[in-house]
Scaffold this motif. Structure first.
Motif, PDB file in Angstrom:
ATOM      1  N   VAL A 180       0.867  -1.173   0.000  1.00 45.15           N
ATOM      2  CA  VAL A 180       0.000   0.000   0.000  1.00 45.15           C
ATOM      3  C   VAL A 180       0.906   1.227   0.000  1.00 45.15           C
ATOM      4  CG1 VAL A 180      -1.762   1.311   1.236  1.00 45.15           C
ATOM      5  CG2 VAL A 180      -1.812  -1.191   1.291  1.00 45.15           C
ATOM      6  N   MET A 181       0.655   2.155  -0.911  1.00 48.64           N
ATOM      7  CA  MET A 181       1.490   3.353  -1.009  1.00 48.64           C
ATOM      8  C   MET A 181       1.098   4.384   0.050  1.00 48.64           C
ATOM      9  SD  MET A 181       3.534   2.429  -3.242  1.00 48.64           S
ATOM     10  CE  MET A 181       4.504   3.948  -3.347  1.00 48.64           C
ATOM     11  N   PRO A 182       2.025   5.245   0.465  1.00 50.31           N
ATOM     12  CA  PRO A 182       1.717   6.282   1.465  1.00 50.31           C
ATOM     13  C   PRO A 182       0.862   7.387   0.869  1.00 50.31           C
ATOM     14  CG  PRO A 182       3.959   6.530   0.671  1.00 50.31           C
ATOM     15  CD  PRO A 182       3.439   5.257   0.063  1.00 50.31           C
ATOM     16  N   PRO A 183       0.191   8.188   1.711  1.00 48.08           N
ATOM     17  CA  PRO A 183      -0.668   9.266   1.179  1.00 48.08           C
ATOM     18  C   PRO A 183       0.113  10.345   0.447  1.00 48.08           C
ATOM     19  CG  PRO A 183      -0.470   9.414   3.574  1.00 48.08           C
ATOM     20  CD  PRO A 183       0.133   8.102   3.179  1.00 48.08           C
ATOM     21  N   SER A 184       1.399  10.465   0.727  1.00 49.11           N
ATOM     22  CA  SER A 184       2.209  11.506   0.081  1.00 49.11           C
ATOM     23  C   SER A 184       2.659  11.124  -1.327  1.00 49.11           C
ATOM     24  CB  SER A 184       3.454  11.788   0.928  1.00 49.11           C
ATOM     25  OG  SER A 184       4.225  10.602   1.092  1.00 49.11           O
ATOM     26  N   PHE A 185       2.444   9.879  -1.729  1.00 46.54           N
ATOM     27  CA  PHE A 185       2.927   9.431  -3.038  1.00 46.54           C
ATOM     28  C   PHE A 185       2.102  10.043  -4.154  1.00 46.54           C
ATOM     29  CE2 PHE A 185       2.806   6.107  -6.474  1.00 46.54           C
ATOM     30  CZ  PHE A 185       4.081   6.366  -6.951  1.00 46.54           C
ATOM     31  N   ARG A 186       2.771  10.724  -5.079  1.00 48.33           N
ATOM     32  CA  ARG A 186       2.132  11.306  -6.258  1.00 48.33           C
ATOM     33  C   ARG A 186       2.799  10.714  -7.496  1.00 48.33           C
ATOM     34  NH1 ARG A 186      -0.633  12.705  -2.704  1.00 48.33           N
ATOM     35  NH2 ARG A 186      -1.478  14.761  -2.213  1.00 48.33           N
ATOM     36  N   PRO A 187       2.188   9.733  -8.119  1.00 48.12           N
ATOM     37  CA  PRO A 187       2.819   9.107  -9.293  1.00 48.12           C
ATOM     38  C   PRO A 187       2.985  10.110 -10.420  1.00 48.12           C
ATOM     39  CG  PRO A 187       0.527   8.410  -9.082  1.00 48.12           C
ATOM     40  CD  PRO A 187       0.861   9.170  -7.837  1.00 48.12           C
ATOM     41  N   ILE A 188       4.132  10.057 -11.076  1.00 39.91           N
ATOM     42  CA  ILE A 188       4.448  11.038 -12.116  1.00 39.91           C
ATOM     43  C   ILE A 188       3.480  10.911 -13.287  1.00 39.91           C
ATOM     44  CG2 ILE A 188       6.878  11.373 -11.577  1.00 39.91           C
ATOM     45  CD1 ILE A 188       7.555   9.171 -13.549  1.00 39.91           C
ATOM     46  N   GLY A 189       2.845  12.033 -13.616  1.00 44.02           N
ATOM     47  CA  GLY A 189       1.980  12.076 -14.790  1.00 44.02           C
ATOM     48  C   GLY A 189       0.703  11.283 -14.679  1.00 44.02           C
ATOM     49  N   ILE A 190       0.320  10.822 -13.475  1.00 45.15           N
ATOM     50  CA  ILE A 190      -0.848   9.969 -13.310  1.00 45.15           C
ATOM     51  C   ILE A 190      -1.828  10.637 -12.352  1.00 45.15           C
ATOM     52  CG2 ILE A 190      -1.695   7.712 -12.549  1.00 45.15           C
ATOM     53  CD1 ILE A 190       0.035   7.514 -15.011  1.00 45.15           C
ATOM     54  N   THR A 191      -3.101  10.592 -12.694  1.00 49.68           N
ATOM     55  CA  THR A 191      -4.151  11.088 -11.796  1.00 49.68           C
ATOM     56  C   THR A 191      -5.194   9.989 -11.600  1.00 49.68           C
ATOM     57  OG1 THR A 191      -5.380  12.012 -13.669  1.00 49.68           O
ATOM     58  CG2 THR A 191      -3.843  13.482 -12.526  1.00 49.68           C
ATOM     59  N   ALA A 192      -5.866  10.034 -10.480  1.00 44.42           N
ATOM     60  CA  ALA A 192      -6.998   9.144 -10.189  1.00 44.42           C
ATOM     61  C   ALA A 192      -6.622   7.671 -10.259  1.00 44.42           C
ATOM     62  CB  ALA A 192      -8.158   9.426 -11.149  1.00 44.42           C
ATOM     63  N   ALA A 193      -5.454   7.313  -9.727  1.00 44.06           N
ATOM     64  CA  ALA A 193      -5.055   5.905  -9.703  1.00 44.06           C
ATOM     65  C   ALA A 193      -5.687   5.204  -8.508  1.00 44.06           C
ATOM     66  CB  ALA A 193      -3.538   5.791  -9.638  1.00 44.06           C
ATOM     67  N   THR A 194      -6.063   3.954  -8.681  1.00 46.16           N
ATOM     68  CA  THR A 194      -6.569   3.141  -7.573  1.00 46.16           C
ATOM     69  C   THR A 194      -5.639   1.975  -7.269  1.00 46.16           C
ATOM     70  OG1 THR A 194      -7.940   1.918  -9.159  1.00 46.16           O
ATOM     71  CG2 THR A 194      -8.997   3.708  -7.940  1.00 46.16           C
ATOM     72  N   ILE A 195      -5.052   1.381  -8.312  1.00 47.82           N
ATOM     73  CA  ILE A 195      -4.131   0.261  -8.130  1.00 47.82           C
ATOM     74  C   ILE A 195      -2.937   0.418  -9.061  1.00 47.82           C
ATOM     75  CG2 ILE A 195      -5.922  -1.372  -7.389  1.00 47.82           C
ATOM     76  CD1 ILE A 195      -5.847  -2.515 -10.272  1.00 47.82           C
ATOM     77  N   TYR A 196      -1.862  -0.308  -8.729  1.00 45.51           N
ATOM     78  CA  TYR A 196      -0.663  -0.366  -9.556  1.00 45.51           C
ATOM     79  C   TYR A 196      -0.357  -1.841  -9.803  1.00 45.51           C
ATOM     80  CZ  TYR A 196      -0.383   4.307  -7.543  1.00 45.51           C
ATOM     81  OH  TYR A 196      -0.686   5.582  -7.120  1.00 45.51           O
ATOM     82  N   THR A 197      -0.174  -2.200 -11.070  1.00 50.58           N
ATOM     83  CA  THR A 197       0.081  -3.594 -11.417  1.00 50.58           C
ATOM     84  C   THR A 197       1.304  -3.678 -12.327  1.00 50.58           C
ATOM     85  OG1 THR A 197      -1.474  -3.391 -13.272  1.00 50.58           O
ATOM     86  CG2 THR A 197      -2.337  -4.291 -11.205  1.00 50.58           C
ATOM     87  N   PRO A 198       2.016  -4.830 -12.320  1.00 51.13           N
ATOM     88  CA  PRO A 198       3.163  -4.994 -13.226  1.00 51.13           C
ATOM     89  C   PRO A 198       2.691  -5.137 -14.674  1.00 51.13           C
ATOM     90  CG  PRO A 198       3.263  -6.537 -11.371  1.00 51.13           C
ATOM     91  CD  PRO A 198       1.878  -5.962 -11.395  1.00 51.13           C
ATOM     92  N   TYR A 199       3.544  -4.714 -15.579  1.00 47.59           N
ATOM     93  CA  TYR A 199       3.224  -4.772 -17.007  1.00 47.59           C
ATOM     94  C   TYR A 199       4.242  -5.662 -17.696  1.00 47.59           C
ATOM     95  CZ  TYR A 199       1.737  -3.050 -21.606  1.00 47.59           C
ATOM     96  OH  TYR A 199       1.240  -2.955 -22.875  1.00 47.59           O
ATOM     97  N   VAL A 200       3.742  -6.699 -18.334  1.00 48.66           N
ATOM     98  CA  VAL A 200       4.624  -7.627 -19.058  1.00 48.66           C
ATOM     99  C   VAL A 200       4.818  -7.092 -20.470  1.00 48.66           C
ATOM    100  CG1 VAL A 200       5.005 -10.005 -19.778  1.00 48.66           C
ATOM    101  CG2 VAL A 200       3.730  -9.530 -17.664  1.00 48.66           C
ATOM    102  N   VAL A 201       5.924  -6.414 -20.678  1.00 43.99           N
ATOM    103  CA  VAL A 201       6.169  -5.752 -21.962  1.00 43.99           C
ATOM    104  C   VAL A 201       6.183  -6.756 -23.109  1.00 43.99           C
ATOM    105  CG1 VAL A 201       7.838  -4.387 -23.267  1.00 43.99           C
ATOM    106  CG2 VAL A 201       7.424  -3.872 -20.850  1.00 43.99           C
ATOM    107  N   ALA A 202       6.778  -7.917 -22.888  1.00 43.17           N
ATOM    108  CA  ALA A 202       6.920  -8.893 -23.969  1.00 43.17           C
ATOM    109  C   ALA A 202       5.584  -9.440 -24.445  1.00 43.17           C
ATOM    110  CB  ALA A 202       7.815 -10.042 -23.503  1.00 43.17           C
ATOM    111  N   ASP A 203       4.559  -9.402 -23.595  1.00 39.06           N
ATOM    112  CA  ASP A 203       3.258  -9.981 -23.956  1.00 39.06           C
ATOM    113  C   ASP A 203       2.286  -8.961 -24.536  1.00 39.06           C
ATOM    114  OD1 ASP A 203       4.240 -12.298 -22.979  1.00 39.06           O
ATOM    115  OD2 ASP A 203       3.043 -12.349 -21.143  1.00 39.06           O
ATOM    116  N   ASN A 204       2.652  -7.702 -24.604  1.00 43.60           N
ATOM    117  CA  ASN A 204       1.689  -6.665 -24.989  1.00 43.60           C
ATOM    118  C   ASN A 204       2.229  -5.811 -26.126  1.00 43.60           C
ATOM    119  OD1 ASN A 204      -0.633  -6.664 -22.858  1.00 43.60           O
ATOM    120  ND2 ASN A 204       1.243  -6.919 -21.661  1.00 43.60           N
ATOM    121  N   PRO A 205       1.389  -5.500 -27.116  1.00 41.90           N
ATOM    122  CA  PRO A 205       1.818  -4.664 -28.238  1.00 41.90           C
ATOM    123  C   PRO A 205       1.565  -3.169 -28.018  1.00 41.90           C
ATOM    124  CG  PRO A 205      -0.353  -5.529 -28.692  1.00 41.90           C
ATOM    125  CD  PRO A 205       0.035  -6.061 -27.338  1.00 41.90           C
TER     126      PRO A 205
END
Length: 790
Positions: A180-205
């Motif tokens: 769980v991220m702290p309340p002070s965390f502001r992801p760069i260039g992202i608004t209204a995030a609810t979850i963060y998940t890993p992205y498998v680059v090799a499987d996605n175009p």
């Protein structure tokens, strides 16, 4: 100097009317500037939250036909840049993903960045509970972990500290909560995030948003040189990248860049309000100097030097400016609250505040203002002590020059506000090619199909449309892969059958839509037909194109011609390159802005190209929000595991088109209105001063037979002459300065005569109104009483 300040304070206390008028005028000018600086400071100047965010660089890929835009990078490009770039300590990438949460509790559509495993590390971000991603968790089979945003953790899980280790069902698959991220965390260039998940680059175009952290000692210029070299190398390795250009932009500039021109323009505009306020206070001090000339003469007689007199008058100016600066800070606090409706859509709007930098700005503005309005009266006071008989004429001349100046400044602001008002009206009345009124929109994403067929997804969308169509007040229902001016678009090279392929030369937007889409959006069919139920999977592939494509490639005779459609890797079961017959031509629609209404679109039928993620569009007879709950319930009855996002009208979703002009219109309008009021007050003050100084002359004129019109004309001429001069100067200045608005206006020229005439009439009317009361008071005075008093 301290003694001068003490004496100045006592003198101001003995003249409460003058003191209050000067402080209020200055406070309004400094307060408006401080409020605007607070916005600019929060959006443009203050560093992004986090560790050394000024070293974070977004790497953009731009094609030849997309100069200036920042496109996502192909996964292959990202992987090769990670191997070749040495200016960056690390590169990370992310996409923006939506997933359906089912299982315990109400189904919910979640959204947030899906990232490479080092994305948190790039930002030096640590989890409040648990951990972030491990290095291998962006690999296939290891990626079923999720990190929760702090706000979502509180809302959905009641801030449960034992949430780490729990399993969530996302898109019908189990995912484990690892942090769980702290309340002070502001992801760069992202608004209204609810979850963060890993992205498998090799499987996605899908394209990736790539961010890098510069190594210590490496400049952005050096990194850009390396990016240029990498782009040249990649262009020789793959024909799809032959026109690729790479650019590095600081993340802060990328986030706030589109707002920068308007905000800086508004900051410059509000400085004119401060100048007008300074002019008014300078006029007040000039009049006060004449009234206190006897006191100044006595000071000179007992040995006061010219420098002492100047310091004494400047002490009054400094005292006024300090008090006004303190009042301006309070105005800034209130101003930010009042402007909240206009600033909510700004990037970093949640960071708007009055901080130490803003306080320093208020004090600096006060000091500058003290010099601006204090120097002339101070110097004039020493001249008065030497040439007392000429003081009234000299003061009148100085005040006339100042009035001309503030009228010119007010005209520039009025002209700018008028142009932005006309821009806003022009945008609101522009034909976008579709009708956004009375349309409810929801985004829905199907979980992966259990049987892997396109027909399963298309069939479910069809049943949802059927249920929603039966609701009272619904005129028509459609689904579409994207909204006309918003959403995820799929692009393709325009490739008519039988013509050579044009790689990256001219790219069209590909939209997958249901049969009733053009009816719901009220996009006119220019030739041929719309899609029908006969255009199903297994039938002849068909397409509908925009007029721009029909005109460019088929000389307006596109019906029956064929186009090559590329493989759709985004749809439910994939596809292959194939030819599609053009069965219809529809009107062009505006995309991204009202100035881009010739964009090329290719529409494909949903039953032949169904996607997992689509927008539900419902045209209603009345207010669309009124049936939002009924629509949600209808979708739930047909697909309980397919949640909708929060409903919005199509007008709301496309409101970004008018956000900038609306913000500029209101703010510049407020500044122009304030300038008009201050100019009117200044003209009134000068007119009243002239009427008082010339009361003896007026009394003699009336005794000799001057009538009502003669006396009022005398005051009007004295007040209006500098106003007319100021208008002439203002017209020339406005025609030059409004060129800065060229990139911000639409549907009107910078030298628009109607706007110019209205601004001039507004100022002339204000000048006449401001001079009327002093003129009437002078004309209605009793000459006998005036002459006896004199």
């Amino acid at each position: 100097m301290i003694s001068n300040l003490i004496i100045a304070g006592r003198g101001l206390r003995r003249s409460p009317a003058f003191t209050v008028a000067a402080i209020v005028t200055l406070a309004l000018g400094i307060g408006a500037n401080t409020t605007m600086f607070s916005i600019v400071n929060a959006v443009l100047l203050r560093p992004l939250p986090g560790y050394q965010t000024d070293r974070l660089i977004q790497i953009c890929g731009t094609l030849r036909n997309e100069t200036g835009s920042c496109s996502f990078l192909a996964p292959e490009v990202y992987q090769r840049l990670r191997e070749r770039l040495h200016s960056f300590a690390a590169l990370a990438a992310n996409q923006y993903c939506r997933m359906n949460l089912t299982g315990s509790g109400e189904p919910e559509q979640l959204q947030g960045p899906c990232t490479t495993s080092n994305w948190f590390q790039l930002q030096r971000a640590q989890a409040m509970l648990g951990r972030t991603f491990l290095p291998d968790e962006d690999q296939h089979g290891r990626n079923k972990v999720v990190v929760l945003d702090h706000g979502y953790w509180q809302r959905r899980f009641g801030a449960d500290p034992k949430v780490v280790g729990k399993t969530l069902i996302l898109d019908k698959e189990p995912w484990v909560v690892v942090g769980v991220m702290p309340p002070s965390f502001r992801p760069i260039g992202i608004t209204a995030a609810t979850i963060y998940t890993p992205y498998v680059v090799a499987d996605n175009p899908h394209g990736l948003l790539v961010t890098g952290r510069l190594k210590p000692g490496v400049s952005l210029q050096a990194a850009q040189a390396e990016l240029n070299t990498a782009a040249v190398q990649l262009s020789h390795e793959n024909p799809d990248w032959s026109t690729l250009q790479l650019s590095g932009r600081r993340v802060l500039e990328q986030v706030t860049g589109p707002q920068r021109p308007l905000l800086l323009l508004l900051l410059g505009a509000v400085s004119l309000v401060l100048l007008i306020a300074c002019v008014n206070v300078a006029n007040l001090l000039l009049a006060r100097s004449v009234a206190r000339q006897h006191e100044i003469d006595i000071r000179v007689a007992v040995g006061a030097s010219r420098g002492h007199i100047v310091r004494f008058v400047l002490a009054e100016a400094i005292t006024l400016s300090v008090i006004a600066s303190l009042a301006a800070v309070a105005i800034a606090y209130g101003g930010l609250r009042l402007l909240k409706p206009l600033t909510t859509t700004l990037p970093r709007a949640d960071e708007l505040s009055v901080d130490f930098r803003v306080l320093v700005c208020a004090l600096l503005l006060g000091g500058i203002a003290a010099l601006l309005f204090g120097v002339l009266p101070a110097l004039r006071s020493t001249q008065f002590s030497r040439v007392a008989g000429m003081r009234s004429r000299a003061t009148s001349k100085s005040q006339g020059i100042l009035i001309a100046g503030e009228v010119a400044l007010a005209f520039v602001l009025l002209m700018g506000a008028g142009l932005l008002i006309r821009t806003f009206v022009a945008i609101r009345t522009t034909n976008l090619g579709y009708n956004p009124r009375n349309v409810l929109t929801n985004f829905l994403a199907l979980p992966p199909s259990s049987d892997g067929s396109r027909g399963a997804g298309a069939g479910l969308y069809g049943r949802i449309r059927e249920r929603v169509s039966a609701l009272p007040g619904v005129r028509a229902v459609a689904t579409a892969s994207r909204l006309p001016m918003f959403g995820v678009s799929i692009s393709m090279d325009v490739h008519p059958e039988g013509q050579p392929e044009r790689r990256n030369e001219h790219v069209a937007s590909m939209d997958v839509v249901s049969d009733d889409y053009f009816r719901v959006m009220e996009i006119p069919v220019r030739a041929g037909r719309s899609f029908t139920p006969d255009d199903h999977d297994g039938s002849t592939p068909v397409a509908i194109v925009s007029e721009s494509i029909a005109n460019r490639y088929f000389s307006s005779k596109a019906i029956g011609k064929r186009m090559i459609l590329p493989e759709l890797k985004f749809n439910i079961d994939g596809g292959k390159d194939r030819a599609a017959e053009i069965v219809g031509v529809v009107g062009n629609v505006c995309v991204n802005s009202v100035e881009d209404c010739q964009a090329e679109h290719i529409y494909l039928p949903e039953q032949q190209n169904a996607l997992r993620m689509e927008n539900l569009l419902v045209r209603t007879d009345g207010d669309p929000i009124g049936i939002a709950k009924a629509v949600r319930h209808a979708v739930y009855l047909e697909a309980p595991s397919v949640p909708l996002d929060d409903p919005q009208t199509l007008e709301e979703r496309t409101s970004y088109l008018t956000d900038g002009p609306k913000r500029g219109m209101w703010l510049l309008g407020v500044f122009a209105g304030l300038a008009l009021v201050l100019a009117g007050v200044g003209i009134y003050g000068v007119s009243a001063y002239l009427a008082t100084q010339r009361s003896h002359e007026i009394g003699i004129r009336m005794a000799l037979g001057a009538n009502f019109g003669d006396i009022t004309g005398l005051i009007y001429r004295s007040a209006l002459f500098p106003s007319v001069i100021g208008l002439a100067i203002g017209v020339g200045s406005a025609l030059w300065l409004t060129r800065l608005l060229k990139s911000l206006i639409f549907g009107v020229s910078t030298g628009d005569l109607r706007t110019l005439a209205l601004a001039g009439l507004a100022l002339l009317g204000t000048s006449i109104l401001a001079a009327t009361f002093p003129a009437l008071r002078a004309a209605l005075s009793d000459p006998a009483k005036v002459l006896r008093r004199e």
